[in-house]
Design a protein around this motif. Sequence first.
Motif, PDB file in Angstrom:
ATOM      1  N   PRO A  87       0.812  -1.231   0.000  1.00 15.86           N
ATOM      2  CA  PRO A  87       0.000   0.000   0.000  1.00 15.86           C
ATOM      3  C   PRO A  87       0.843   1.278   0.000  1.00 15.86           C
ATOM      4  O   PRO A  87       0.430   2.293  -0.573  1.00 15.86           O
ATOM      5  CB  PRO A  87      -0.827  -0.118   1.292  1.00 15.86           C
ATOM      6  N   PHE A  88       2.010   1.215   0.621  1.00 12.24           N
ATOM      7  CA  PHE A  88       2.921   2.369   0.624  1.00 12.24           C
ATOM      8  C   PHE A  88       3.728   2.414  -0.668  1.00 12.24           C
ATOM      9  O   PHE A  88       3.837   3.462  -1.312  1.00 12.24           O
ATOM     10  CB  PHE A  88       3.849   2.282   1.833  1.00 12.24           C
ATOM     11  N   ASP A  89       4.273   1.279  -1.064  1.00 12.10           N
ATOM     12  CA  ASP A  89       5.163   1.243  -2.216  1.00 12.10           C
ATOM     13  C   ASP A  89       4.464   1.648  -3.506  1.00 12.10           C
ATOM     14  O   ASP A  89       5.069   2.281  -4.375  1.00 12.10           O
ATOM     15  CB  ASP A  89       5.764  -0.155  -2.376  1.00 12.10           C
ATOM     16  N   ARG A  90       3.203   1.299  -3.661  1.00 15.39           N
ATOM     17  CA  ARG A  90       2.521   1.583  -4.923  1.00 15.39           C
ATOM     18  C   ARG A  90       2.269   3.074  -5.135  1.00 15.39           C
ATOM     19  O   ARG A  90       1.973   3.500  -6.245  1.00 15.39           O
ATOM     20  CB  ARG A  90       1.198   0.820  -5.009  1.00 15.39           C
ATOM     21  N   GLU A  91       2.414   3.868  -4.046  1.00 12.20           N
ATOM     22  CA  GLU A  91       2.166   5.305  -4.168  1.00 12.20           C
ATOM     23  C   GLU A  91       3.426   6.106  -4.500  1.00 12.20           C
ATOM     24  O   GLU A  91       3.368   7.335  -4.596  1.00 12.20           O
ATOM     25  CB  GLU A  91       1.507   5.842  -2.894  1.00 12.20           C
ATOM     26  N   GLY A  92       4.571   5.438  -4.677  1.00 11.71           N
ATOM     27  CA  GLY A  92       5.778   6.146  -5.100  1.00 11.71           C
ATOM     28  C   GLY A  92       6.238   7.188  -4.108  1.00 11.71           C
ATOM     29  O   GLY A  92       6.426   8.362  -4.456  1.00 11.71           O
ATOM     30  N   ARG A  93       6.476   6.759  -2.862  1.00 12.39           N
ATOM     31  CA  ARG A  93       6.784   7.698  -1.792  1.00 12.39           C
ATOM     32  C   ARG A  93       8.200   7.574  -1.240  1.00 12.39           C
ATOM     33  O   ARG A  93       8.554   8.312  -0.312  1.00 12.39           O
ATOM     34  CB  ARG A  93       5.764   7.526  -0.653  1.00 12.39           C
ATOM     35  N   TYR A  94       9.007   6.686  -1.787  1.00 12.45           N
ATOM     36  CA  TYR A  94      10.351   6.461  -1.210  1.00 12.45           C
ATOM     37  C   TYR A  94      11.326   6.067  -2.305  1.00 12.45           C
ATOM     38  O   TYR A  94      11.045   5.225  -3.159  1.00 12.45           O
ATOM     39  CB  TYR A  94      10.264   5.358  -0.161  1.00 12.45           C
ATOM     40  N   ILE A  95      12.492   6.702  -2.277  1.00 15.36           N
ATOM     41  CA  ILE A  95      13.613   6.256  -3.093  1.00 15.36           C
ATOM     42  C   ILE A  95      14.893   6.575  -2.328  1.00 15.36           C
ATOM     43  O   ILE A  95      15.011   7.645  -1.718  1.00 15.36           O
ATOM     44  CB  ILE A  95      13.605   6.884  -4.503  1.00 15.36           C
ATOM     45  N   GLU A  96      15.827   5.654  -2.346  1.00 15.39           N
ATOM     46  CA  GLU A  96      17.076   5.773  -1.580  1.00 15.39           C
ATOM     47  C   GLU A  96      18.260   5.548  -2.507  1.00 15.39           C
ATOM     48  O   GLU A  96      18.298   4.570  -3.252  1.00 15.39           O
ATOM     49  CB  GLU A  96      17.098   4.735  -0.458  1.00 15.39           C
ATOM     50  N   ALA A  97      19.211   6.463  -2.475  1.00 20.83           N
ATOM     51  CA  ALA A  97      20.454   6.324  -3.221  1.00 20.83           C
ATOM     52  C   ALA A  97      21.589   6.125  -2.229  1.00 20.83           C
ATOM     53  O   ALA A  97      21.732   6.914  -1.280  1.00 20.83           O
ATOM     54  CB  ALA A  97      20.711   7.555  -4.085  1.00 20.83           C
ATOM     55  N   ARG A  98      22.383   5.085  -2.456  1.00 19.33           N
ATOM     56  CA  ARG A  98      23.474   4.761  -1.542  1.00 19.33           C
ATOM     57  C   ARG A  98      24.815   5.137  -2.167  1.00 19.33           C
ATOM     58  O   ARG A  98      25.134   4.717  -3.287  1.00 19.33           O
ATOM     59  CB  ARG A  98      23.447   3.278  -1.185  1.00 19.33           C
ATOM     60  N   PHE A  99      25.587   5.923  -1.423  1.00 15.03           N
ATOM     61  CA  PHE A  99      26.920   6.347  -1.830  1.00 15.03           C
ATOM     62  C   PHE A  99      27.883   5.905  -0.736  1.00 15.03           C
ATOM     63  O   PHE A  99      27.981   6.563   0.300  1.00 15.03           O
ATOM     64  CB  PHE A  99      26.978   7.865  -1.998  1.00 15.03           C
ATOM     65  N   GLY A 100      28.563   4.793  -0.930  1.00 20.07           N
ATOM     66  CA  GLY A 100      29.397   4.280   0.147  1.00 20.07           C
ATOM     67  C   GLY A 100      28.544   4.000   1.364  1.00 20.07           C
ATOM     68  O   GLY A 100      27.541   3.289   1.295  1.00 20.07           O
ATOM     69  N   ASN A 101      28.913   4.626   2.505  1.00 16.81           N
ATOM     70  CA  ASN A 101      28.183   4.403   3.753  1.00 16.81           C
ATOM     71  C   ASN A 101      27.045   5.402   3.958  1.00 16.81           C
ATOM     72  O   ASN A 101      26.360   5.372   4.978  1.00 16.81           O
ATOM     73  CB  ASN A 101      29.147   4.490   4.950  1.00 16.81           C
ATOM     74  N   LEU A 102      26.824   6.286   2.979  1.00 18.02           N
ATOM     75  CA  LEU A 102      25.799   7.315   3.092  1.00 18.02           C
ATOM     76  C   LEU A 102      24.578   6.950   2.256  1.00 18.02           C
ATOM     77  O   LEU A 102      24.693   6.628   1.073  1.00 18.02           O
ATOM     78  CB  LEU A 102      26.340   8.665   2.628  1.00 18.02           C
ATOM     79  N   SER A 103      23.408   7.036   2.874  1.00 13.57           N
ATOM     80  CA  SER A 103      22.141   6.875   2.162  1.00 13.57           C
ATOM     81  C   SER A 103      21.424   8.214   2.118  1.00 13.57           C
ATOM     82  O   SER A 103      21.236   8.856   3.155  1.00 13.57           O
ATOM     83  CB  SER A 103      21.247   5.850   2.864  1.00 13.57           C
ATOM     84  N   VAL A 104      21.035   8.639   0.922  1.00 14.06           N
ATOM     85  CA  VAL A 104      20.212   9.837   0.750  1.00 14.06           C
ATOM     86  C   VAL A 104      18.834   9.365   0.292  1.00 14.06           C
ATOM     87  O   VAL A 104      18.713   8.656  -0.704  1.00 14.06           O
ATOM     88  CB  VAL A 104      20.823  10.809  -0.269  1.00 14.06           C
ATOM     89  N   VAL A 105      17.815   9.753   1.045  1.00 13.96           N
ATOM     90  CA  VAL A 105      16.456   9.275   0.808  1.00 13.96           C
ATOM     91  C   VAL A 105      15.554  10.444   0.435  1.00 13.96           C
ATOM     92  O   VAL A 105      15.603  11.500   1.075  1.00 13.96           O
ATOM     93  CB  VAL A 105      15.904   8.575   2.066  1.00 13.96           C
ATOM     94  N   SER A 106      14.745  10.256  -0.599  1.00  9.72           N
ATOM     95  CA  SER A 106      13.656  11.179  -0.900  1.00  9.72           C
ATOM     96  C   SER A 106      12.370  10.506  -0.445  1.00  9.72           C
ATOM     97  O   SER A 106      12.021   9.426  -0.921  1.00  9.72           O
ATOM     98  CB  SER A 106      13.591  11.500  -2.397  1.00  9.72           C
ATOM     99  N   LEU A 107      11.677  11.162   0.488  1.00 13.43           N
ATOM    100  CA  LEU A 107      10.545  10.555   1.182  1.00 13.43           C
ATOM    101  C   LEU A 107       9.352  11.502   1.136  1.00 13.43           C
ATOM    102  O   LEU A 107       9.487  12.697   1.392  1.00 13.43           O
ATOM    103  CB  LEU A 107      10.938  10.293   2.636  1.00 13.43           C
ATOM    104  N   TYR A 108       8.195  10.950   0.817  1.00 14.78           N
ATOM    105  CA  TYR A 108       6.973  11.753   0.778  1.00 14.78           C
ATOM    106  C   TYR A 108       5.913  11.053   1.612  1.00 14.78           C
ATOM    107  O   TYR A 108       5.323  10.059   1.199  1.00 14.78           O
ATOM    108  CB  TYR A 108       6.517  11.918  -0.675  1.00 14.78           C
ATOM    109  N   LEU A 109       5.695  11.576   2.816  1.00 17.75           N
ATOM    110  CA  LEU A 109       4.695  10.995   3.697  1.00 17.75           C
ATOM    111  C   LEU A 109       3.302  11.485   3.312  1.00 17.75           C
ATOM    112  O   LEU A 109       3.142  12.604   2.837  1.00 17.75           O
ATOM    113  CB  LEU A 109       4.992  11.344   5.152  1.00 17.75           C
ATOM    114  N   PRO A 110       2.288  10.662   3.526  1.00 17.72           N
ATOM    115  CA  PRO A 110       0.939  11.035   3.098  1.00 17.72           C
ATOM    116  C   PRO A 110       0.394  12.228   3.868  1.00 17.72           C
ATOM    117  O   PRO A 110       0.757  12.475   5.018  1.00 17.72           O
ATOM    118  CB  PRO A 110       0.105   9.782   3.403  1.00 17.72           C
TER     119      PRO A 110
END
Length: 255
Positions: A87-110
């Motif tokens: 139900p969360f994934d189908r709404e396109g609300r999360y993407i995470e890019a990993r650079f070494g030990n760093l994760s940058v996340v774009s997050l859209y909460l309802p």
Amino acid sequence: MRIVSFNANGIRSAASKGFFDWFAAQGIDCLCVQETKAQTEQLDDAVFRPQGYQRFFNNAEQKGYSGVAIYARQQPDQVIDRLGWTPFDREGRYIEARFGNLSVVSLYLPSGSSAEERQQFKFEVLAYLTPIFSEWLKNGREYVLCGDWNIVHTAKDIKNWKSNQKTSGCLPEERAWLDLLFHQHGWVDSYRHLNPSGEDYTWWSQRGQARAKNVGWRIDYQVVSPTLRPKLRASSIHAEPKFSDHAPHVVDYER
């Protein structure tokens, strides 16, 4: 390192208002976009492909709705766009890019403002994310969680505090969830860390003259792992020029 979070309320609309011209002049290393409201095949024009950047999208199944993206100068080691709850994934609300030990996340909460059903879904999302965020604090990685969280935290984050206590985005239960993240789990609100008494906003209603009168809400955040706290250098919110009903939130980090 400069990271920007921006709810575009339609990336094509923001582009038509000059967002990518602004973007090109900011020295941005990583841009996290929310509410792209587009499918990837609709973004083939050169304006959506700024030179020197890799781009990654997670689109909602429903066309013209939600959607998140990351633009990055550096090629990530890995990109993840599913958390495992349909139900969360189908709404396109999360993407995470990993650079070494760093994760940058774009997050859209309802948002829960449209209907009680959506408010209940919002509460379900918060409950679902709580153990995930806890695990992220324990896994040895560093996280920058960028996005529109659709929740204000304190009276400093909203112009009309008292009159919005029963409004979605300012409900006591929602703010208590942020208390849990910030005060008990140890996540860091980068803006508030750098601006303890700041009263800047990132979103304004499009009704009336809310933006002109600065009757706003701060609901867009860069929330970071405790280990990144010493690396926070500067934070700014760019209310002008106007590309959306939200303002880009810029944070500079020590490399």
